[in-house]
Design a protein around this motif. Structure first.
Motif, short mmCIF file in Angstrom:
data_model
loop_
_atom_site.label_atom_id
_atom_site.label_comp_id
_atom_site.label_asym_id
_atom_site.label_seq_id
_atom_site.Cartn_x
_atom_site.Cartn_y
_atom_site.Cartn_z
N SER A 1 0.85 -1.18 0.00
CA SER A 1 0.00 0.00 0.00
C SER A 1 0.89 1.23 0.00
O SER A 1 2.09 1.16 0.25
CB SER A 1 -0.93 0.00 1.22
OG SER A 1 -0.17 0.05 2.41
N GLY A 2 0.27 2.38 -0.30
CA GLY A 2 1.02 3.61 -0.30
C GLY A 2 0.13 4.79 -0.63
O GLY A 2 -1.09 4.64 -0.80
N ARG A 3 0.76 5.95 -0.72
CA ARG A 3 0.01 7.17 -1.01
C ARG A 3 0.96 8.19 -1.61
O ARG A 3 2.17 8.08 -1.45
CB ARG A 3 -0.66 7.72 0.23
CG ARG A 3 0.28 8.11 1.34
CD ARG A 3 -0.34 8.15 2.72
NE ARG A 3 -1.31 7.11 3.04
CZ ARG A 3 -1.02 5.85 3.37
NH1 ARG A 3 0.22 5.46 3.40
NH2 ARG A 3 -1.95 4.99 3.65
N CYS A 4 0.36 9.18 -2.24
CA CYS A 4 1.16 10.27 -2.80
C CYS A 4 1.64 11.18 -1.67
O CYS A 4 1.24 11.02 -0.51
CB CYS A 4 0.32 11.05 -3.82
SG CYS A 4 -1.09 11.91 -3.09
N GLY B 1 -1.27 12.84 0.13
CA GLY B 1 -2.25 11.92 0.70
C GLY B 1 -3.57 11.83 -0.05
O GLY B 1 -4.45 11.08 0.36
N GLU C 1 -4.39 7.10 -2.89
CA GLU C 1 -3.92 5.91 -2.19
C GLU C 1 -3.90 4.74 -3.16
O GLU C 1 -4.74 4.64 -4.05
CB GLU C 1 -4.84 5.59 -1.02
CG GLU C 1 -4.79 6.65 0.08
CD GLU C 1 -5.58 6.25 1.31
OE1 GLU C 1 -5.86 5.05 1.49
OE2 GLU C 1 -5.90 7.17 2.09
N ARG D 1 -3.33 0.37 -3.39
CA ARG D 1 -3.26 -0.91 -2.70
C ARG D 1 -3.04 -1.98 -3.76
O ARG D 1 -3.70 -1.99 -4.79
CB ARG D 1 -4.55 -1.19 -1.93
CG ARG D 1 -4.50 -2.51 -1.15
CD ARG D 1 -5.56 -2.63 -0.09
NE ARG D 1 -5.62 -1.54 0.85
CZ ARG D 1 -4.80 -1.36 1.90
NH1 ARG D 1 -3.85 -2.22 2.13
NH2 ARG D 1 -4.96 -0.34 2.72
N ILE E 1 -6.61 1.90 -6.98
CA ILE E 1 -6.25 3.28 -6.69
C ILE E 1 -7.50 4.03 -6.26
O ILE E 1 -8.55 3.92 -6.91
CB ILE E 1 -5.62 3.96 -7.92
CG1 ILE E 1 -4.32 3.26 -8.30
CG2 ILE E 1 -5.37 5.45 -7.66
CD1 ILE E 1 -3.66 3.80 -9.55
N GLU E 2 -7.39 4.79 -5.18
CA GLU E 2 -8.47 5.65 -4.71
C GLU E 2 -7.98 7.09 -4.72
O GLU E 2 -6.85 7.36 -4.32
CB GLU E 2 -8.92 5.26 -3.31
CG GLU E 2 -9.62 3.92 -3.27
CD GLU E 2 -10.17 3.61 -1.89
OE1 GLU E 2 -10.41 4.55 -1.11
OE2 GLU E 2 -10.32 2.42 -1.59
N GLY E 3 -8.83 7.98 -5.16
CA GLY E 3 -8.49 9.39 -5.20
C GLY E 3 -8.30 9.85 -6.63
O GLY E 3 -8.22 9.04 -7.56
N CYS F 1 -0.50 12.09 -9.19
CA CYS F 1 -1.45 12.88 -8.41
C CYS F 1 -1.53 14.27 -9.03
O CYS F 1 -0.50 14.93 -9.19
CB CYS F 1 -1.02 12.98 -6.95
SG CYS F 1 -2.04 14.13 -5.98
N ASP G 1 4.43 2.50 0.77
CA ASP G 1 4.80 2.69 2.18
C ASP G 1 6.18 2.08 2.42
O ASP G 1 6.55 1.07 1.81
CB ASP G 1 3.78 2.02 3.11
CG ASP G 1 2.43 2.70 3.08
OD1 ASP G 1 2.37 3.91 2.78
OD2 ASP G 1 1.42 2.01 3.35
#
Length: 141
Positions: free
Chosen positions: A4-7, A10, A13, A15, A52-54, A74, A100
Motif C-alpha cells: 500500500s502507499g500514497r502520494c 495523501g 492511495e 493498494r 487506486i483511490e483518489g 497525483c 509505504d
C-alpha cells in the motif's frame, strides 16, 4: 502479498494484492525527466492486482521502444504513481516511492542504461539492458 502507499499530499492511495513480476530501475530519458535526473524505480504488477483511490491525472507519450506509455500521477502534488505500456496492457509499473516504507522491494534489473548520464553509478550487481528488456513473464490469472 499486499502493498500500500500514497502520494506526497495523501490525496491518492494505492493498494496492491499480488507479488511483483519484476522490480526495475529505468534510465530512459523520460524517466530521468520525472525523477529529477536519476532513474525511476518500479515494481511491475498485474494491472488487475492494483487498486487506486483518489483523483489521478495521466499523460501519454511515445517511448523510445515505440510503445505508447501512460504516466499516472497525483494532480495535486505531482507524485508519480504508476506507468502503463500499450505493449503490456495487463501490467503496470508502480513507482517504488509511492509505496509505504518497509515494502522490501529493490531493483534487480537496470534498463535503458545506454541513456544513463556519464556520471550515473550503475550497480554492477543488477542485470543490465542497454535498451528495452524482454517482458516479464505473463501474469497468471
Amino acid at each position: 502479498m499486499e502493498y500500500s502507499g500514497r502520494c506526497a499530499c495523501g490525496a491518492v492511495e494505492i493498494r496492491i494484492l499480488g507479488k511483483p513480476l519484476a522490480v526495475r530501475q529505468c534510465w530512459c530519458r523520460h524517466c530521468q525527466q520525472i525523477a529529477a535526473g536519476g532513474p525511476t524505480h518500479n515494481a511491475v504488477f498485474r494491472a488487475a492486482d492494483i487498486g487506486i483511490e483518489g483523483p489521478t491525472a495521466s499523460h501519454d507519450y511515445v517511448a523510445d521502444s515505440g510503445n505508447i506509455l501512460t504516466r499516472t500521477h497525483c494532480p495535486a502534488c505531482g507524485t508519480p504513481i504508476l506507468g502503463g505500456s500499450s505493449a503490456r496492457p495487463d501490467m503496470r509499473a508502480v513507482r517504488l516511492g509511492v509505496l509505504d516504507e518497509a515494502h522490501g522491494l529493490r531493483p534487480t534489473i537496470a534498463i535503458w542504461t545506454s541513456e544513463a548520464p556519464p556520471w550515473a553509478l550503475l550497480d554492477p550487481a543488477l542485470e543490465q539492458y542497454p535498451q528495452q528488456p524482454p517482458a516479464p513473464p505473463a501474469p497468471q490469472s
